[in-house]
Design a protein around this motif. Structure first.
Motif, PDB file in Angstrom:
ATOM      1  N   VAL A   1      57.850  17.453  53.947  1.00  0.00           N
ATOM      2  CA  VAL A   1      58.169  18.304  52.777  1.00  0.00           C
ATOM      3  C   VAL A   1      57.821  19.628  52.661  1.00  0.00           C
ATOM      4  CG1 VAL A   1      58.254  18.238  50.157  1.00  0.00           C
ATOM      5  CG2 VAL A   1      58.201  16.116  51.359  1.00  0.00           C
ATOM      6  N   TRP A   2      58.782  20.607  52.748  1.00  0.00           N
ATOM      7  CA  TRP A   2      58.537  22.022  52.886  1.00  0.00           C
ATOM      8  C   TRP A   2      58.509  22.592  51.406  1.00  0.00           C
ATOM      9  CZ3 TRP A   2      57.151  23.903  57.130  1.00  0.00           C
ATOM     10  CH2 TRP A   2      57.412  23.274  58.419  1.00  0.00           C
ATOM     11  N   ASP A   3      57.547  23.337  51.278  1.00  0.00           N
ATOM     12  CA  ASP A   3      57.293  24.083  49.993  1.00  0.00           C
ATOM     13  C   ASP A   3      58.131  25.240  49.967  1.00  0.00           C
ATOM     14  OD1 ASP A   3      56.408  24.899  47.488  1.00  0.00           O
ATOM     15  OD2 ASP A   3      54.762  25.836  48.194  1.00  0.00           O
ATOM     16  N   THR A   4      58.614  25.955  49.220  1.00  0.00           N
ATOM     17  CA  THR A   4      59.196  27.047  48.923  1.00  0.00           C
ATOM     18  C   THR A   4      58.778  28.148  49.549  1.00  0.00           C
ATOM     19  OG1 THR A   4      58.813  27.580  46.728  1.00  0.00           O
ATOM     20  CG2 THR A   4      60.801  26.635  46.925  1.00  0.00           C
ATOM     21  N   GLY A   5      57.609  28.579  49.610  1.00  0.00           N
ATOM     22  CA  GLY A   5      57.055  29.790  50.326  1.00  0.00           C
ATOM     23  C   GLY A   5      57.346  29.965  51.645  1.00  0.00           C
ATOM     24  N   PRO A   6      56.953  28.906  52.740  1.00  0.00           N
ATOM     25  CA  PRO A   6      57.645  28.916  53.788  1.00  0.00           C
ATOM     26  C   PRO A   6      58.954  29.207  54.256  1.00  0.00           C
ATOM     27  CG  PRO A   6      55.847  27.460  53.816  1.00  0.00           C
ATOM     28  CD  PRO A   6      56.230  27.804  52.342  1.00  0.00           C
ATOM     29  N   LEU A   7      59.841  28.378  53.363  1.00  0.00           N
ATOM     30  CA  LEU A   7      61.391  28.606  53.476  1.00  0.00           C
ATOM     31  C   LEU A   7      61.794  29.911  52.994  1.00  0.00           C
ATOM     32  CD1 LEU A   7      62.280  25.470  51.448  1.00  0.00           C
ATOM     33  CD2 LEU A   7      62.246  25.832  53.900  1.00  0.00           C
TER      34      LEU A   7
ATOM     35  N   PRO B   1      62.045  20.542  48.262  1.00  0.00           N
ATOM     36  CA  PRO B   1      61.827  20.378  46.739  1.00  0.00           C
ATOM     37  C   PRO B   1      63.170  21.058  45.923  1.00  0.00           C
ATOM     38  CG  PRO B   1      60.206  22.054  47.823  1.00  0.00           C
ATOM     39  CD  PRO B   1      60.999  21.574  48.707  1.00  0.00           C
ATOM     40  N   ILE B   2      63.882  20.466  44.955  1.00  0.00           N
ATOM     41  CA  ILE B   2      64.770  21.100  44.259  1.00  0.00           C
ATOM     42  C   ILE B   2      64.190  20.966  42.754  1.00  0.00           C
ATOM     43  CG2 ILE B   2      67.162  20.882  43.135  1.00  0.00           C
ATOM     44  CD1 ILE B   2      67.819  19.190  45.966  1.00  0.00           C
ATOM     45  N   PRO B   3      64.060  22.359  42.268  1.00  0.00           N
ATOM     46  CA  PRO B   3      63.703  22.596  40.892  1.00  0.00           C
ATOM     47  C   PRO B   3      64.407  21.724  39.845  1.00  0.00           C
ATOM     48  CG  PRO B   3      64.324  24.380  41.711  1.00  0.00           C
ATOM     49  CD  PRO B   3      64.538  23.666  42.980  1.00  0.00           C
ATOM     50  N   SER B   4      64.022  21.224  38.955  1.00  0.00           N
ATOM     51  CA  SER B   4      64.775  20.396  37.668  1.00  0.00           C
ATOM     52  C   SER B   4      64.853  21.547  36.543  1.00  0.00           C
ATOM     53  CB  SER B   4      63.940  19.283  37.423  1.00  0.00           C
ATOM     54  OG  SER B   4      62.866  19.489  37.150  1.00  0.00           O
TER      55      SER B   4
END
Length: 40
Positions: free
Chosen positions: A3-9, A37-40
């Protein structure tokens, strides 16, 4: 599964980011399936 966090993406997508090269290298050497991850 990774699961990749948005920072590295974001760093991988932004060539001007100071962590760009490290993020791209990490993604290239990490085997397996990815989940983002997709924010809700």
């Amino acid at each position: 599964m990774i699961v990749w966090d948005t920072g590295p993406l974001i760093a991988a997508a932004d060539t001007d980011d100071e962590h760009h090269a490290r993020s791209v290298a990490l993604m290239r050497r990490t085997p397996g399936r990815y989940s983002f991850p997709i924010p809700s």
